[in-house]
Structures are given as C-alpha cells and as structure tokens.
Design a protein around this motif. Sequence first.
Motif, PDB file in Angstrom:
ATOM      1  N   GLU A 127       0.958  -1.115   0.011  1.00  0.00           N
ATOM      2  CA  GLU A 127       0.104   0.015   0.112  1.00  0.00           C
ATOM      3  C   GLU A 127       0.887   1.197  -0.160  1.00  0.00           C
ATOM      4  O   GLU A 127       0.687   2.121  -0.833  1.00  0.00           O
ATOM      5  N   ALA A 128       1.834   1.303   0.814  1.00  0.00           N
ATOM      6  CA  ALA A 128       3.013   2.479   0.715  1.00  0.00           C
ATOM      7  C   ALA A 128       3.477   2.759  -0.266  1.00  0.00           C
ATOM      8  O   ALA A 128       3.548   3.762  -0.934  1.00  0.00           O
ATOM      9  N   ALA A 129       3.929   1.701  -1.253  1.00  0.00           N
ATOM     10  CA  ALA A 129       4.724   1.641  -2.400  1.00  0.00           C
ATOM     11  C   ALA A 129       3.471   2.147  -3.740  1.00  0.00           C
ATOM     12  O   ALA A 129       3.951   3.020  -4.312  1.00  0.00           O
ATOM     13  N   LYS A 130       2.356   1.666  -3.588  1.00  0.00           N
ATOM     14  CA  LYS A 130       1.331   2.119  -4.395  1.00  0.00           C
ATOM     15  C   LYS A 130       1.045   3.706  -4.339  1.00  0.00           C
ATOM     16  O   LYS A 130       1.057   4.164  -5.175  1.00  0.00           O
ATOM     17  N   VAL A 131       0.882   3.985  -3.132  1.00  0.00           N
ATOM     18  CA  VAL A 131       0.584   5.423  -2.997  1.00  0.00           C
ATOM     19  C   VAL A 131       1.577   6.454  -3.404  1.00  0.00           C
ATOM     20  O   VAL A 131       1.453   7.282  -4.326  1.00  0.00           O
ATOM     21  N   ARG A 132       2.842   6.002  -3.280  1.00  0.00           N
ATOM     22  CA  ARG A 132       4.018   6.710  -3.806  1.00  0.00           C
ATOM     23  C   ARG A 132       4.073   6.781  -5.179  1.00  0.00           C
ATOM     24  O   ARG A 132       4.297   7.851  -5.945  1.00  0.00           O
ATOM     25  N   ILE A 133       3.866   5.815  -5.986  1.00  0.00           N
ATOM     26  CA  ILE A 133       3.888   5.616  -7.381  1.00  0.00           C
ATOM     27  C   ILE A 133       2.698   6.301  -7.869  1.00  0.00           C
ATOM     28  O   ILE A 133       2.903   7.140  -8.982  1.00  0.00           O
ATOM     29  N   GLN A 134       1.605   6.191  -7.305  1.00  0.00           N
ATOM     30  CA  GLN A 134       0.465   6.987  -7.783  1.00  0.00           C
ATOM     31  C   GLN A 134       0.166   8.567  -7.446  1.00  0.00           C
ATOM     32  O   GLN A 134      -0.470   9.252  -8.386  1.00  0.00           O
ATOM     33  N   THR A 135       0.996   8.984  -6.370  1.00  0.00           N
ATOM     34  CA  THR A 135       0.659  10.232  -6.057  1.00  0.00           C
ATOM     35  C   THR A 135       1.777  11.167  -6.027  1.00  0.00           C
ATOM     36  O   THR A 135       1.645  12.535  -5.848  1.00  0.00           O
ATOM     37  N   GLN A 136       3.074  10.727  -6.421  1.00  0.00           N
ATOM     38  CA  GLN A 136       4.339  11.331  -6.513  1.00  0.00           C
ATOM     39  C   GLN A 136       4.602  11.383  -7.852  1.00  0.00           C
ATOM     40  O   GLN A 136       5.563  10.528  -8.095  1.00  0.00           O
ATOM     41  N   GLY A 180       6.979  11.376 -10.952  1.00  0.00           N
ATOM     42  CA  GLY A 180       8.584  11.294 -11.364  1.00  0.00           C
ATOM     43  C   GLY A 180       9.091  10.446 -10.261  1.00  0.00           C
ATOM     44  O   GLY A 180      10.308  10.299 -10.380  1.00  0.00           O
ATOM     45  N   TYR A 181       8.461  10.115  -9.163  1.00  0.00           N
ATOM     46  CA  TYR A 181       9.004   9.241  -8.160  1.00  0.00           C
ATOM     47  C   TYR A 181       9.517   7.853  -8.560  1.00  0.00           C
ATOM     48  O   TYR A 181      10.895   7.691  -8.302  1.00  0.00           O
ATOM     49  N   ALA A 182       8.823   7.168  -9.189  1.00  0.00           N
ATOM     50  CA  ALA A 182       8.863   5.703  -9.503  1.00  0.00           C
ATOM     51  C   ALA A 182       7.627   5.318 -10.555  1.00  0.00           C
ATOM     52  O   ALA A 182       6.594   5.810  -9.962  1.00  0.00           O
ATOM     53  N   ASN A 183       7.843   4.730 -11.411  1.00  0.00           N
ATOM     54  CA  ASN A 183       6.839   4.230 -12.224  1.00  0.00           C
ATOM     55  C   ASN A 183       6.450   2.728 -12.134  1.00  0.00           C
ATOM     56  O   ASN A 183       5.502   2.497 -12.420  1.00  0.00           O
ATOM     57  N   THR A 184       7.220   1.986 -11.359  1.00  0.00           N
ATOM     58  CA  THR A 184       6.979   0.790 -11.141  1.00  0.00           C
ATOM     59  C   THR A 184       7.368   0.225  -9.698  1.00  0.00           C
ATOM     60  O   THR A 184       8.110   0.928  -9.155  1.00  0.00           O
ATOM     61  N   VAL A 242      10.469   0.300  -4.390  1.00  0.00           N
ATOM     62  CA  VAL A 242      10.870  -0.378  -3.457  1.00  0.00           C
ATOM     63  C   VAL A 242      12.209  -0.105  -2.847  1.00  0.00           C
ATOM     64  O   VAL A 242      12.627   0.350  -1.786  1.00  0.00           O
ATOM     65  N   PRO A 243      13.291  -0.341  -3.753  1.00  0.00           N
ATOM     66  CA  PRO A 243      14.553  -0.008  -3.300  1.00  0.00           C
ATOM     67  C   PRO A 243      14.717   1.747  -2.918  1.00  0.00           C
ATOM     68  O   PRO A 243      15.540   1.839  -2.020  1.00  0.00           O
ATOM     69  N   LYS A 244      13.975   2.379  -3.661  1.00  0.00           N
ATOM     70  CA  LYS A 244      14.133   3.918  -3.567  1.00  0.00           C
ATOM     71  C   LYS A 244      13.521   4.341  -1.909  1.00  0.00           C
ATOM     72  O   LYS A 244      14.392   5.125  -1.384  1.00  0.00           O
TER      73      LYS A 244
END
Length: 358
Positions: free
Chosen positions: A180-189, A191-195, A200-202
Amino acid sequence: MFSSIAPLARLNPFYAPHFQPIQDGVRKRAEPTEALTTRRSLAAASAGEEYSCEYGSLKFYALCGVGGVLSCGLTHTAVVPLDLVKCRMQVDPQKYKSIFNGFSVTVKEDGVRGLAKGWAPTFIGYSMQGLCKFGFYEVFKILYGNMLGEENAYLWRTSLYLAASASAEFFADIALAPMEAAKVRIQTQPGYANTLREAVPKMFGEEGIWAFYKGVAPLWMRQIPYTMMKFACFERTVEALYKYVVPKPRSECTKGEQLVVTFVAGYIAGVFCAIVSHPADSVVSVLNKEKGSSASQVLQRLGFKGVWKGLFARIIMIGTLTALQWFIYDSVKVYFRLPRPPPPEMPESLKKKLGLTE
C-alpha cells in the motif's frame, strides 16, 4: 401503522440482540448438536449436497483463503484507475478538483497508460490482504462462536461478526501495508517511480523498513472499521433479504439466485464501508506521500472538510468492489464445493427456554 413499522425496524443489521428471540419468531430447524462447528456443518449440508471438506477443517480455511486472494486481488486491481484518481484528489485537491477532472488531467499528462500506475503493488498487496481477511475471518468466527456456545453465538451474532472481522483485519493490514505504501508513492508523486521495482529500493534507501510500515496504524484505523462493517452488515443483510425479500427459503434457491442475493447484500454493505472508513483513507494517502509526518499532524492539517474529499469516488469504488468481492468469494465456495451455512436460526434449546415451542 405500527405493524408495518416493526418489520422495517428489524431490517436494521444492528438491532439489539436481547430483543431478537421474540422478533425473529419460530422456524423449523434440525436438532441441535453439541458443538457449534458440527451444527453449522450439518445445517450447510441440509440440501443433501456432497462437500469437498468439512466445515472448519484446514482444507476449508485454505480454500477460503484462496477465495479471498481472488476476490480482493482481482477487484482492487480492476479499479486501479479510479483508485489512482481518488488518491490524487485526496493529496492534491487544487489540481484534481473532481473525478472527471482527475481522469482528464491524468490522461493529458501521462496518457491512458498512466491510469494503470500502481497496479502491481495493488494486486500483490490486496491478494495478501484478502488471504488473511477472509481466511482468518472464518477461523475467528468459528473460534469465537465455539467459545460463546450455541445459544450466545446466536443471540450475539452481530457482535461475533464484528469481533471476528476485526481480528482478521488486524493481521490482514500487516500483510497489506508494504505494498500500500509503494502504491501510494507511485500514484501520487509524479516522477518518483513508475514501477514497483523502482519504488521499493528507493523507499528503503530513504527511510529503511519504516517506509513500508509507517502507515500500518492509519491502515488499522481505516480498514478495521471498514471490515467490521463489511462483514457484519453483509451477514445481517443476507439474513434480512432471505427473511423479508426473497420469496422462498434459501434451501430452495438455485446457486445463481443465492449469488444474486450475495451481490446485493455486498453492495449495500460496501456503501456503509466507504463512509465509515473514508477519513482514515484520506490520512493514509497523504501520510504515505509525505516524509516525516505523523497521522495526527496530517489529520489536523486536513481538517473535517478535507478528510471527506473524494468520498463520492470512494463510494462508487468500494460499493462495487465489496459487491464483487462477496460475489467472487461465494462463487469460489460454490466451485470448490465448500460448506456454505445458511442464515442462522434460533437453537431449539433457546426456543424452549423462551417458551416458543409447544
């Protein structure tokens, strides 16, 4: 007038159990057995079907877990676009002003493929959550029911559903939190990460293991009330539908007709689920986007009005989601020929105590 109001009042899934024996009336049922597990197993087999396992066996729990994986994993992944827009409305309401505006801005900036951002952590996370949610619910429902005894399990069945679902969700959220934490980062930030492989490593490099579990407490705040409503409201709504709406007993309904009842009860439960859990959902979305914030700080900053942003989108999403989850879960039970106990009826021993038998 009062004779017409009384049945409507009893449709409330949470009416007081002390009044239920008189209101529920008398219905014929099989002779009670000593163990609650055996009683429910025999009740489930009343139609003379052959089942693939015993009610409450390890195989039963395992296959219920498989049903949970399919029901939660598939449905949450299917509504990723709506979930993405809902999360963006919560964390950036100035940019994403409404559902339709949110879709329009997302497609304009990221293309149609942008609507699928976060599908991998969604599928993995909610599959794990479904495994624990549905599997442990069946475990705790039988465990607590046996602890209460047959009569109290009937009288306090709503409390039984609430306790069993809360216990199951406690463990389910621990399984869900990292994804859930990874999903929210991908969806709401942007340029942070696309996959998921990038995120996860970031995240681990920035905040360590805490990055994946800092949202578990707000998840409990969101998911435990949600799941308590989901299971208790569903169980009591199914009971009410068969008693007041469906024109024939459940045992005379076809599998298809029973699944329709399941879907309707699931949607009704889903609407209530969305409302009770939305404020905590808003906090989780903002908390997982930001570094160094606490749940109380986010809640104070959002205010009363802010925590209800995106509610309409979530009602549509969760209502449909919950209905489909129950439909898939029940379908899995039918496919694997698992025992599916009918709505509970008053034990004969309790009827005798209350003088409801001749």
